[in-house]
Every structure is written in structure tokens, then in C-alpha cells.
Design a protein around this motif. Structure first.
Motif, PDB file in Angstrom:
ATOM      1  N   THR A  19       2.332  11.704   6.523  1.00 45.66           N
ATOM      2  CA  THR A  19       1.539  12.383   5.619  1.00 45.66           C
ATOM      3  C   THR A  19       2.009  12.005   4.275  1.00 45.66           C
ATOM      4  O   THR A  19       3.143  12.242   3.702  1.00 45.66           O
ATOM      5  CB  THR A  19       1.665  14.010   5.899  1.00 45.66           C
ATOM      6  OG1 THR A  19       1.275  14.327   7.157  1.00 45.66           O
ATOM      7  CG2 THR A  19       0.837  14.786   4.689  1.00 45.66           C
ATOM      8  N   VAL A  20       0.808  11.542   3.244  1.00 42.01           N
ATOM      9  CA  VAL A  20       1.167  11.297   1.972  1.00 42.01           C
ATOM     10  C   VAL A  20       0.698  12.400   1.280  1.00 42.01           C
ATOM     11  O   VAL A  20      -0.378  12.716   1.254  1.00 42.01           O
ATOM     12  CB  VAL A  20       0.474  10.161   1.569  1.00 42.01           C
ATOM     13  CG1 VAL A  20       0.751   9.637   0.250  1.00 42.01           C
ATOM     14  CG2 VAL A  20       0.757   8.934   2.595  1.00 42.01           C
ATOM     15  N   LEU A  38      -5.070   3.295   0.104  1.00 40.30           N
ATOM     16  CA  LEU A  38      -4.247   3.962   1.045  1.00 40.30           C
ATOM     17  C   LEU A  38      -5.059   3.723   2.343  1.00 40.30           C
ATOM     18  O   LEU A  38      -4.345   3.627   3.547  1.00 40.30           O
ATOM     19  CB  LEU A  38      -4.175   5.722   1.002  1.00 40.30           C
ATOM     20  CG  LEU A  38      -2.916   5.953  -0.251  1.00 40.30           C
ATOM     21  CD1 LEU A  38      -3.335   7.394  -0.549  1.00 40.30           C
ATOM     22  CD2 LEU A  38      -1.449   5.713   0.647  1.00 40.30           C
ATOM     23  N   ARG A  42      -3.628   2.640   6.027  1.00 36.97           N
ATOM     24  CA  ARG A  42      -3.698   3.693   7.297  1.00 36.97           C
ATOM     25  C   ARG A  42      -3.958   2.549   8.338  1.00 36.97           C
ATOM     26  O   ARG A  42      -3.610   2.746   9.547  1.00 36.97           O
ATOM     27  CB  ARG A  42      -4.646   4.361   6.896  1.00 36.97           C
ATOM     28  CG  ARG A  42      -4.985   5.550   7.898  1.00 36.97           C
ATOM     29  CD  ARG A  42      -5.870   6.521   7.398  1.00 36.97           C
ATOM     30  NE  ARG A  42      -6.195   7.365   8.727  1.00 36.97           N
ATOM     31  CZ  ARG A  42      -7.083   7.504   9.549  1.00 36.97           C
ATOM     32  NH1 ARG A  42      -7.936   6.526   9.362  1.00 36.97           N
ATOM     33  NH2 ARG A  42      -7.152   8.356  10.151  1.00 36.97           N
ATOM     34  N   LEU A  49      -2.168   8.199   9.470  1.00 37.36           N
ATOM     35  CA  LEU A  49      -1.694   8.482   8.182  1.00 37.36           C
ATOM     36  C   LEU A  49      -2.834   9.354   7.669  1.00 37.36           C
ATOM     37  O   LEU A  49      -3.963   9.192   7.755  1.00 37.36           O
ATOM     38  CB  LEU A  49      -1.574   7.256   7.422  1.00 37.36           C
ATOM     39  CG  LEU A  49      -1.157   7.536   5.848  1.00 37.36           C
ATOM     40  CD1 LEU A  49      -0.582   6.123   5.230  1.00 37.36           C
ATOM     41  CD2 LEU A  49      -2.468   7.537   4.843  1.00 37.36           C
ATOM     42  N   VAL A  51      -3.549  12.060   4.315  1.00 34.30           N
ATOM     43  CA  VAL A  51      -3.426  12.347   2.686  1.00 34.30           C
ATOM     44  C   VAL A  51      -3.625  13.667   2.164  1.00 34.30           C
ATOM     45  O   VAL A  51      -4.759  14.358   2.517  1.00 34.30           O
ATOM     46  CB  VAL A  51      -4.260  11.230   1.715  1.00 34.30           C
ATOM     47  CG1 VAL A  51      -3.728  11.420   0.553  1.00 34.30           C
ATOM     48  CG2 VAL A  51      -3.853   9.999   2.399  1.00 34.30           C
ATOM     49  N   VAL A 102       5.648  11.416   2.380  1.00 25.30           N
ATOM     50  CA  VAL A 102       5.617  10.444   1.245  1.00 25.30           C
ATOM     51  C   VAL A 102       5.038  11.161   0.182  1.00 25.30           C
ATOM     52  O   VAL A 102       4.247  12.101   0.347  1.00 25.30           O
ATOM     53  CB  VAL A 102       4.566   9.204   1.606  1.00 25.30           C
ATOM     54  CG1 VAL A 102       4.543   8.448   0.400  1.00 25.30           C
ATOM     55  CG2 VAL A 102       5.107   8.405   2.581  1.00 25.30           C
ATOM     56  N   PRO A 112       0.539   1.566  -3.067  1.00 29.16           N
ATOM     57  CA  PRO A 112       0.833   2.215  -1.550  1.00 29.16           C
ATOM     58  C   PRO A 112       1.117   0.812  -0.561  1.00 29.16           C
ATOM     59  O   PRO A 112       1.429   0.974   0.682  1.00 29.16           O
ATOM     60  CB  PRO A 112      -0.783   2.482  -1.184  1.00 29.16           C
ATOM     61  CG  PRO A 112      -1.280   2.628  -2.301  1.00 29.16           C
ATOM     62  CD  PRO A 112      -0.884   1.731  -3.601  1.00 29.16           C
ATOM     63  N   LEU A 115       4.207   0.850   1.530  1.00 29.09           N
ATOM     64  CA  LEU A 115       4.477   1.956   2.456  1.00 29.09           C
ATOM     65  C   LEU A 115       5.180   1.505   3.872  1.00 29.09           C
ATOM     66  O   LEU A 115       6.092   1.816   4.364  1.00 29.09           O
ATOM     67  CB  LEU A 115       3.131   2.695   2.822  1.00 29.09           C
ATOM     68  CG  LEU A 115       2.866   3.865   1.761  1.00 29.09           C
ATOM     69  CD1 LEU A 115       1.666   4.477   2.039  1.00 29.09           C
ATOM     70  CD2 LEU A 115       4.077   4.799   1.574  1.00 29.09           C
ATOM     71  N   MET A 174       9.897   8.447   0.383  1.00 34.16           N
ATOM     72  CA  MET A 174       9.613   8.901   1.794  1.00 34.16           C
ATOM     73  C   MET A 174      10.839   9.338   2.389  1.00 34.16           C
ATOM     74  O   MET A 174      12.093   8.940   2.358  1.00 34.16           O
ATOM     75  CB  MET A 174       9.416   7.366   2.485  1.00 34.16           C
ATOM     76  CG  MET A 174       8.965   7.528   3.990  1.00 34.16           C
ATOM     77  SD  MET A 174       8.620   6.071   4.584  1.00 34.16           S
ATOM     78  CE  MET A 174       6.928   5.586   4.260  1.00 34.16           C
TER      79      MET A 174
END
Ligand code: GDD
Ligand code: MN
Length: 373
Positions: A19-20, A38, A42, A49, A51, A102, A112, A115, A174
Motif C-alpha cells: 500500500t502506497v 505508479l 503496479r 499494489l 494507493v 510505502v 516510483p 519501488l 518503505m
């Protein structure tokens, strides 16, 4: 390589979902660009993922925009109370459902694209991964003025005793959900939520992933002078948290030194008013005790329980008086074998200061409400 045996990585753990959390205030122009980038990550990470935009009621169309995107992996939460960057981030981290959490800014300063390598660090045993400007390979846009650079350097230096991270000011990091949940006493003031987590979550292996920090192109920065002053308060709090007794002792000694100055100034003043030389020390001593008590209550032991002030003051005066007796007895004792009365008196003062500190810490300004590991 991190030593997996000493990390908090449980055997066989799965770090699948991410989860961002993105705090936002008036970022409507940046949101679509960030979601697009993102989205690419993903897909690369197997669509696991989501957001969470934590928006402090921007009223700039952000909420409508996110709704209009119609993506089930992007949510925006409108916050109307307890506003502020750190509060929004903590709120988001608590709501987040991923195994991995994150935090990043909305203004595209944080790429991003790193990640996956941050995730690799966690899977390799790290407890905390920081998107860092100040490790090899990390960069910032060059337009940083001297003032901004100096500001950032000083702030980082102040955090040095708290954590050895090169970029502890980073808002891009993170960690595992379980690491975040291992504590509940987060209490940040101001901007530096990452630093708060680094100090309090007991992260053993912290790894930094170099990033290029891009200056924001759209919208405005919210970092104000007020936030920077709050940072000082935050750092003081974290020092107290981490080095509780030593921070108290340093402040106690500074207060004591200032009390000595106050005592001498008052004595000089009373004498200049023609007060008797045998009487003048009495109000000078009493008032400097009031001075020391107030400063110790306000600073050295500010994290201690609040108690009725008069009772606490009486306890402080008793402790100091007892300290004077300790001073006298130790001086006499040392005089028994040392030839120098000055040496004996010095040892007496040191002993009494130690006694006063211990009595103040353990009896006068007791602390019972903090639960530490
Ligand atoms: N919900 C919410 N509430 N979000 C906020 C608030 C607030 O009160 N204030 C700022 N934000 C959001 C912004 O919308 C942005 O997404 C992010 O927090 C960072 O805000 P900026 O205004 O872009 O901050 P900055 O660029 O000055 O500071 C950044 O860099 C610092 C290091 O130089 C942040 O990442 C800091 O955390 C970091 O320390
Ligand atoms: Mn920014």
C-alpha cells in the motif's frame, strides 16, 4: 548484504501486497501523473499494489479527480480533522492493508521507479528502506540554493545521534506493516514522520536506495518556517525518547549553571540595595531554587507526569536541602584524607549535584506513564 539472522524478518514471510500512502494537500495537478507512474510499477509487481491518498480536504478537485479515474486500486480519503502532514501519513499507515507500506510525496519528487529495489531490500531482510538523496548514486536537482542546502544539512546533522541514515529527512520510505504495528506511541510534531518511525520502530537494518530527488514542477511546497521550528521540538522529543536520562542530565546541569548565575546576580542586587550580607543570600537562594524548579519542570523533566505544582515545588526544595546536607557530609569525609579544602568542596558539590539529579528524576518529577520496552 544484510545479515538476515539479525533482522526482524520472520521465516517464510510473504511480502506480497503493497500500500502506497501519499499525503496530499492541493496536489490535483500532480495526482494523475503520479498514478500513471505508479500504475506502471503496479503492473511490474503483479498488480498487488494499491494507493491511498490522504487528502486534508484540499477542495481543489482532487477527490473528484480520483473518483473520476475509476481505478479500484486508487483511493482518496478526505480528512477534515487533525490535519497535518504527519497526522495524515500516520492515519494512512493505520488504514493501509498491504504487507508492505510505502510513504511518498505526491509532487513527483520521489520516483516510483525505485519501488521494486526497495522491496528487494525488505525481502532481503531489511526492516526499513529509505529513498535517499545522500548515498552514492543519489542526486537532487541542481537549483538548490545555499540556504536550502545548509538548512537540509543542519537538520540532518541534528538527527545524527538518533539514526545513522544519510537522509533521515526523506519523506520516501518503505517498511513492513508488522514493523509499523509493533509500536503505537508515535507522536510526531512537524514534518519528519520518517525519522519518527526510524527512531521508534526499532529498525535494526535500515537500507538506503539512491534516488534522484526532482524539484516539484507543479503546485506549491508547504514546508514553512513554522514546520522547521517544529522540527527542533521534534528532535528534542526524540532525544528524550532515545537517551532519556542523558538528555535530562544535560538539561539539569544547564539549568543548574543558570541557577548559579541567577543566585549571584540576585545576591549582588540585594547587597546593592543595602541588605545585610548575612540575610541577602537567603532570598537569593530561594529565588534561584524557584528558577531551577521552573526550568527543570518546563525542560529537563517536561515529559514527566504533571503533578500539583506547589507539592512538586516543596518536594524539590526538600531534595535540594537534603542535597546541601549531602554536600556538607561528603566535603567533611573527603577532608579526612585530602589536604585541599577546595578539592573536598568540589567533590561535595559533584556528589550533591548527582544526588539532586537522582532525587529530582526519581522522586520530584516521577515518570510513570511511559511504557518502554
Ligand atoms: N494531507 C496533507 N496535509 N498533506 C500534506 C500537508 C498537510 O498538511 N502538507 C504537505 N502535504 C503533502 C504534500 O501535498 C506533498 O505530497 C507532501 O506532503 C510533501 O509536501 P511538500 O510541500 O512537497 O514538501 P517539501 O517538498 O518541502 O518536503 C519534502 O521533502 C523533504 C526533504 O527535503 C517532504 O518529502 C518532506 O517529508 C521531506 O522531509
Ligand atoms: Mn515537495
Amino acid at each position: 548484504m544484510p545479515d538476515a539472522a539479525s533482522s526482524s524478518k520472520p521465516p517464510g514471510e510473504s511480502l506480497q501486497t503493497i500500500t502506497v500512502v501519499v499525503p496530499t494537500y492541493r496536489e490535483v495537478e500532480n495526482i494523475p501523473l503520479l498514478v500513471e507512474r505508479l500504475g506502471v510499477q503496479r503492473a511490474a509487481l503483479g498488480n498487488r499494489l494499491d494507493v491511498l491518498f490522504m487528502d486534508d480536504d484540499s477542495r481543489d478537485g482532487s477527490a473528484e479527480l480520483v473518483q473520476g479515474l475509476g481505478l479500484d486500486w486508487v483511493r482518496l480519503i478526505t480528512r477534515r480533522s487533525d490535519r497535518g502532514l504527519s497526522q495524515a501519513v500516520l492515519d494512512g499507515l493505520r488504514r493501509a492493508t498491504g504487507d508492505v507500506l510505502v510513504v511518498m510525496d505526491a509532487d513527483l519528487s520521489h520516483p516510483p521507479e525505485v519501488l521494486p529495489s526497495m522491496l528487494e531490500r525488505l525481502r532481503g531482510g531489511a526492516d526499513f528502506a529509505v529513498g535517499s538523496r545522500f548515498v552514492a548514486g543519489g542526486t537532487t536537482d541542481d537549483e538548490w540554493g545555499l540556504l536550502r542546502w545548509l538548512n537540509s544539512r543542519i537538520a540532518t546533522l541534528m538527527a545524527f545521534p538518533l539514526t545513522r541514515v544519510a537522509d533521515p529527512m526523506s519523506g520516501f520510505f518503505m517498511l513492513r506493516k508488522s514493523t509499523f504495528e509493533s509500536r503505537s506511541n508515535y507522536n510526531p510534531v512537524g514534518y519528519k514522520i520518517g525519522l519518527e518511525l526510524l527512531v521508534k520502530c526499532d529498525c535494526k537494518i535500515v537500507e538506503e536506495v539512491p534516488i534522484h530527488f526532482t524539484d516539484r514542477q507543479l503546485g506549491e511546497s508547504k514546508l514553512s518556517l513554522r514546520e522547521q521550528l517544529l522540527y527542533l521540538k521534534h528532535v528534542r522529543r526524540l532525544y528524550t525518547y532515545k537517551f532519556s536520562m542523558w538528555t535530562q542530565l544535560v538539561q539539569f546541569l544547564a539549568v543548574g549553571a543558570s541557577g548559579l548565575v541567577v543566585n549571584l546576580l540576585l545576591l549582588t542586587l540585594f547587597l546593592s540595595f543595602g541588605m545585610n550580607v548575612k540575610l541577602a543570600p537567603i532570598p537569593a537562594i530561594f529565588l534561584s531554587m524557584v528558577w531551577n524548579f521552573s526550568l527543570n519542570r518546563r525542560f529537563s523533566f517536561s515529559s514527566s507526569d504533571r503533578q500539583p505544582i506547589l507539592r512538586q515545588f516543596m518536594a524539590f526544595v526538600s531534595a535540594c536541602s537534603f542535597g546541601a546536607v549531602v554536600n556538607y557530609l561528603v566535603t567533611l569525609f573527603v577532608l579526612g584524607f585530602a589536604r585541599s579544602p577546595q578539592l573536598a568542596a568540589t567533590v561535595g558539590v559533584v556528589a550533591a549535584t548527582g544526588f539532586n539529579f537522582a532525587a529530582s528524576r526519581l522522586l520530584v518529577f516521577k515518570q510513570t506513564h511511559v511504557v518502554r520496552k
